[in-house]
Write a protein that holds these residues in place. Structure first.
Motif, PDB file in Angstrom:
ATOM      1  N   ALA A 401       0.813  -1.223   0.000  1.00 38.46           N
ATOM      2  CA  ALA A 401       0.000   0.000   0.000  1.00 38.46           C
ATOM      3  C   ALA A 401       0.845   1.270   0.000  1.00 38.46           C
ATOM      4  CB  ALA A 401      -0.936  -0.001   1.201  1.00 38.46           C
ATOM      5  N   TYR A 402       2.163   1.121   0.155  1.00 35.70           N
ATOM      6  CA  TYR A 402       3.047   2.292   0.212  1.00 35.70           C
ATOM      7  C   TYR A 402       4.195   2.140  -0.780  1.00 35.70           C
ATOM      8  CZ  TYR A 402       0.441   3.388   4.431  1.00 35.70           C
ATOM      9  OH  TYR A 402      -0.558   3.689   5.309  1.00 35.70           O
ATOM     10  N   PRO A 403       3.884   2.109  -2.076  1.00 43.43           N
ATOM     11  CA  PRO A 403       4.906   1.834  -3.098  1.00 43.43           C
ATOM     12  C   PRO A 403       5.961   2.923  -3.259  1.00 43.43           C
ATOM     13  CG  PRO A 403       2.844   2.498  -4.126  1.00 43.43           C
ATOM     14  CD  PRO A 403       2.543   2.317  -2.679  1.00 43.43           C
ATOM     15  N   VAL A 404       5.632   4.160  -2.881  1.00 44.16           N
ATOM     16  CA  VAL A 404       6.598   5.244  -3.080  1.00 44.16           C
ATOM     17  C   VAL A 404       7.426   5.517  -1.826  1.00 44.16           C
ATOM     18  CG1 VAL A 404       5.153   6.341  -4.814  1.00 44.16           C
ATOM     19  CG2 VAL A 404       4.939   7.045  -2.421  1.00 44.16           C
ATOM     20  N   GLU A 405       7.122   4.825  -0.731  1.00 39.95           N
ATOM     21  CA  GLU A 405       7.876   5.023   0.502  1.00 39.95           C
ATOM     22  C   GLU A 405       9.030   4.024   0.588  1.00 39.95           C
ATOM     23  OE1 GLU A 405       7.068   7.588   2.054  1.00 39.95           O
ATOM     24  OE2 GLU A 405       5.006   7.931   1.404  1.00 39.95           O
ATOM     25  N   ASP A 406       9.943   4.268   1.499  1.00 40.74           N
ATOM     26  CA  ASP A 406      11.050   3.343   1.766  1.00 40.74           C
ATOM     27  C   ASP A 406      10.522   2.234   2.673  1.00 40.74           C
ATOM     28  OD1 ASP A 406      13.374   2.035   2.369  1.00 40.74           O
ATOM     29  OD2 ASP A 406      14.279   3.680   3.495  1.00 40.74           O
ATOM     30  N   GLY A 412       9.321  -8.248   9.542  1.00 36.09           N
ATOM     31  CA  GLY A 412       8.018  -7.624   9.492  1.00 36.09           C
ATOM     32  C   GLY A 412       7.999  -6.583   8.389  1.00 36.09           C
ATOM     33  N   VAL A 413       7.397  -5.432   8.661  1.00 37.56           N
ATOM     34  CA  VAL A 413       7.353  -4.335   7.695  1.00 37.56           C
ATOM     35  C   VAL A 413       7.705  -3.038   8.403  1.00 37.56           C
ATOM     36  CG1 VAL A 413       5.888  -2.982   6.145  1.00 37.56           C
ATOM     37  CG2 VAL A 413       5.581  -5.453   6.288  1.00 37.56           C
ATOM     38  N   LYS A 414       8.712  -2.341   7.888  1.00 39.70           N
ATOM     39  CA  LYS A 414       9.051  -1.017   8.397  1.00 39.70           C
ATOM     40  C   LYS A 414       8.932  -0.026   7.252  1.00 39.70           C
ATOM     41  CE  LYS A 414      12.346   1.729  11.057  1.00 39.70           C
ATOM     42  NZ  LYS A 414      13.612   1.749  11.821  1.00 39.70           N
ATOM     43  N   ILE A 415       8.160   1.035   7.483  1.00 36.08           N
ATOM     44  CA  ILE A 415       7.920   2.040   6.455  1.00 36.08           C
ATOM     45  C   ILE A 415       8.473   3.374   6.934  1.00 36.08           C
ATOM     46  CG2 ILE A 415       6.186   3.178   5.030  1.00 36.08           C
ATOM     47  CD1 ILE A 415       4.305   0.807   5.695  1.00 36.08           C
ATOM     48  N   HIS A 416       9.361   3.948   6.144  1.00 34.55           N
ATOM     49  CA  HIS A 416       9.963   5.244   6.460  1.00 34.55           C
ATOM     50  C   HIS A 416       9.191   6.358   5.758  1.00 34.55           C
ATOM     51  CE1 HIS A 416      13.724   3.812   8.399  1.00 34.55           C
ATOM     52  NE2 HIS A 416      13.507   2.745   7.652  1.00 34.55           N
ATOM     53  N   PHE A 417       8.768   7.331   6.530  1.00 30.29           N
ATOM     54  CA  PHE A 417       8.190   8.549   5.990  1.00 30.29           C
ATOM     55  C   PHE A 417       9.190   9.683   6.269  1.00 30.29           C
ATOM     56  CE2 PHE A 417       4.766   5.739   7.371  1.00 30.29           C
ATOM     57  CZ  PHE A 417       4.022   5.617   6.204  1.00 30.29           C
TER      58      PHE A 417
END
Length: 460
Positions: A401-406, A412-417
């Protein structure tokens, strides 16, 4: 059920039925499985295991069970008695042993105990070795020796002193300069091993030490996890004694937290940040922490124009990444400092020496030091799952769901904003997904955590 078996060891509550709690039968089976693995790895030679424990009341009982089991396999034992996790870790290679066991449930309450398993380097066994131990324990895949081949038991009284001397011998430790500062420090040893080890180190550094909760009887005066909410006694004592700062450790002394001169907790996430800041000022090189640790370390590392990398959660994973990157310092944001020049393990004692050296060099108060670091706030949440929940499907859906994020999917899943992140992990011991967030303000971190909590609930 309060018995948790994992690749890093076994832990549980004392008493109850075998297989449900940490009973003598479970301790014996797991010790026998570990000992049998060592014998397979080191055939045709005498094997030795170093054993130490924290101060909790069940420690002596569990230690005797474990030691006698290993001796029944023909393995020699070096008993360190009351000790710390990093002290045992250093003693294993120093004494030429094939393995080590620390009997400690770390930050868990008094009714818990555990077996932490080390390899011949004094480092935690890897996943493959851990799986082998679990299988052997389940299958009863071990065989004991006859009376003429039983292992021998010896004691070793100097492991802690050797550990401290190794810290004092580090080039980083400004021993003589620290002595001239006239520091006054309050130590909360949570009535365990740290109540002995930390004051002994401070004494050799010429630091005036006020001890609270330093009687090693294992009767924890508060929740033993060194979080701000549990450290009110320490904060009050620092103010009452007009001390320069306070030190808190967990029962086995691999986690380290500071309290500033105003009684304010420095922040467990910032223990590693401060120590890394000091080491980087002396020697340039990469740094490593786990994915759930503060981005403040990455910021500080970048200020020295060095590289930072994140490992999966778990000390063994951090150590593996540190070796891969040839990191000069690393650890975990729970107050765990790993300095490879001493050993590859979290070590509160070396953290104290590095922190004192930093304060000595900068000539500033602890509160002033904290103000020099980037300000981030961390929030921890969780979502309870149903028995039919497909956790992997949920995590995969969120990552997509966050293709443009790092997005990092190592653990697991870590998403950088921008200036903030969220880390989602499946628990190995409970039917939950853990949610960790960090942002420049507490409100932003809270909002981010609640947002992803709702996303997970919606996907169930």
């Amino acid at each position: 059920m309060s018995l948790i078996k994992s690749i890093s060891g076994i832990r549980g509550t004392i008493g109850g039925k075998p297989g449900d709690n940490l009973t003598p039968i479970d301790a014996v089976a797991f010790a026998a499985a570990y000992g049998s693995l060592l014998l397979e790895q080191n055939p045709n030679q005498r094997n030795t295991v170093v054993i130490g424990r924290d101060a909790r009341p069940s420690g002596k009982m569990i230690q005797q069970l474990v030691q006698n089991t290993l001796m029944g396999l023909g393995i020699d034992i070096i008993d360190l008695g009351l000790s710390t996790t990093p002290t045992v870790a250093m003693a294993v290679p120093d004494l030429g042993a094939q393995g080590g066991i620390i009997l400690t449930a770390s930050h868990n309450p008094i009714e818990w105990n555990a077996l932490k398993l080390l390899n011949e380097k004094g480092e935690f066994i890897n996943a493959q070795q851990g799986q082998a131990v679990l299988k052997k324990a389940t299958d009863n895949d071990f065989s004991f020796v006859g009376v003429n081949d039983l292992g021998r038991l010896t004691t070793h009284a100097h492991a802690l002193e050797n550990h401290i001397q190794a810290i004092l011998a580090l080039d980083y430790t400004q021993k003589e300069a620290i002595k001239k500062q006239g520091f006054k420090v309050v130590v909360d040893g949570v009535n365990s091993s740290g109540g002995v080890a930390i004051p002994q180190l401070l004494e050799q550094l010429g630091v005036e030490t006020i001890k609270i909760h330093c009687t090693p009887n294992g009767i924890f005066p508060h929740n033993p996890e060194p979080l701000a909410v549990h450290l009110t006694d320490l904060s009050q004592a620092v103010i009452a004694h007009q001390a320069d700062f306070g030190i808190a450790v967990d029962p086995d002394v691999d986690r380290l937290v500071f309290v500033d001169e105003k009684g304010v907790v420095f922040g467990e996430e910032y223990t590693l940040v401060a120590c890394a800041d000091y080491v980087l000022s002396k020697k340039l090189g990469p740094t490593v922490s786990n994915l759930s640790s503060s981005q403040a370390l990455q910021v500080i590392t970048a200020q020295y124009n060095q590289s930072y990398s994140a490992a999966a959660v778990g000390e063994v994973n951090v150590v593996e990444e540190m070796k891969k990157r040839q990191a000069i310092i690393g650890g975990e944001g729970n107050g765990g400092v790993i300095l490879p020049e001493l050993h590859y393990g979290r070590d509160a004692l070396v953290g104290v020496a590095l922190f004192l050296s930093l304060l000595t060099e900068r000539q500033i108060a602890v509160s002033q030091l904290r103000a020099t670091y980037p300000q981030f706030f961390m929030v921890k949440e969780k979502v309870t799952l149903t028995p039919t929940t497909d956790v992997d499907r949920i995590l995969q859906a969120i990552a997509k769901a966050y293709p443009v994020e790092d997005v990092n999917t190592v653990d697991g899943v870590k998403i950088h904003f921008i200036n903030q992140w969220v880390h989602l992990r499946k628990s190995n011991t409970e039917p939950i997904i853990r949610i960790y967030t960090e942002a420049p303000t507490e409100a932003e971190a809270t909002d981010l955590a609640q947002d992803f909590k709702q996303q997970i609930i919606h996907l169930q």
